[in-house]
Scaffold this motif. Sequence first.
Motif, PDB file in Angstrom:
ATOM      1  N   PRO A  87       0.727  -1.202  -0.103  1.00  0.00           N
ATOM      2  CA  PRO A  87       0.091  -0.038   0.018  1.00  0.00           C
ATOM      3  C   PRO A  87       0.979   1.162   0.169  1.00  0.00           C
ATOM      4  O   PRO A  87       0.379   2.215  -0.386  1.00  0.00           O
ATOM      5  N   GLU A  88       2.214   1.159   0.487  1.00  0.00           N
ATOM      6  CA  GLU A  88       3.025   2.544   0.504  1.00  0.00           C
ATOM      7  C   GLU A  88       3.896   2.654  -0.923  1.00  0.00           C
ATOM      8  O   GLU A  88       4.444   3.585  -0.962  1.00  0.00           O
ATOM      9  N   GLY A  89       3.399   1.676  -1.762  1.00  0.00           N
ATOM     10  CA  GLY A  89       4.020   1.706  -2.951  1.00  0.00           C
ATOM     11  C   GLY A  89       5.405   0.861  -3.228  1.00  0.00           C
ATOM     12  O   GLY A  89       5.972   1.141  -4.403  1.00  0.00           O
ATOM     13  N   TYR A  90       5.966   0.438  -2.137  1.00  0.00           N
ATOM     14  CA  TYR A  90       7.140  -0.734  -2.647  1.00  0.00           C
ATOM     15  C   TYR A  90       6.600  -1.735  -3.630  1.00  0.00           C
ATOM     16  O   TYR A  90       5.832  -2.443  -3.302  1.00  0.00           O
TER      17      TYR A  90
END
Length: 190
Positions: A87-90
């Motif tokens: 969800p954080e884009g990693y």
Amino acid sequence: MNQQIDLNALRDAVLQTQSQGRMQPTDEQKTILVSKEGKMIMAGDAGDEERRTMSRVQQDTFHGRPEREALTVQEFMPASTMHHTTPEGYQGWLYSFQCAYGITYRMFAFFDGSYYQVLVLEPKVEEKYRSAHRGHIFKDGHICFGTRYNSGRTTLKQAYAKSVLWATGMSGLLLNKYQIFPMSINNLDD
């Protein structure tokens, strides 16, 4: 070196080498050489002095990090490994394996912008081991692989391999087979 390289011949040599999945052509004469001034020449057109003082070009396919990672996953990681975006884009790779003690580990390896890090998702590691020197895992769940490379590894392949070694050491602790982490001489109380 005054001669101009035939760019069509250069392109053909590169594409032929890439289509064979090689880094260098099978025909040594089609090796591309580069001078320190940035001039290119085919080895077949170079003299002995030029061959000795010029850099050889690796003629394999240009890959970006995602393509290299996918190849690493395909060749070296568990068959069930899958690409995942947090969800954080990693963006990274979820994988599971059983360590030498038979305990199943689920992990997430990702590139942090400089190095590869690995988060331990399962099993839950007891709080008392969550330290850089006791259990070699940080409070946020990512493995401390050492003082170099921001505690990560330089390649996905290295991060995966080291995570399997770490899991064996952690399992030894979790099963009370060892009093200290058995895979490191750097075991300090934080």
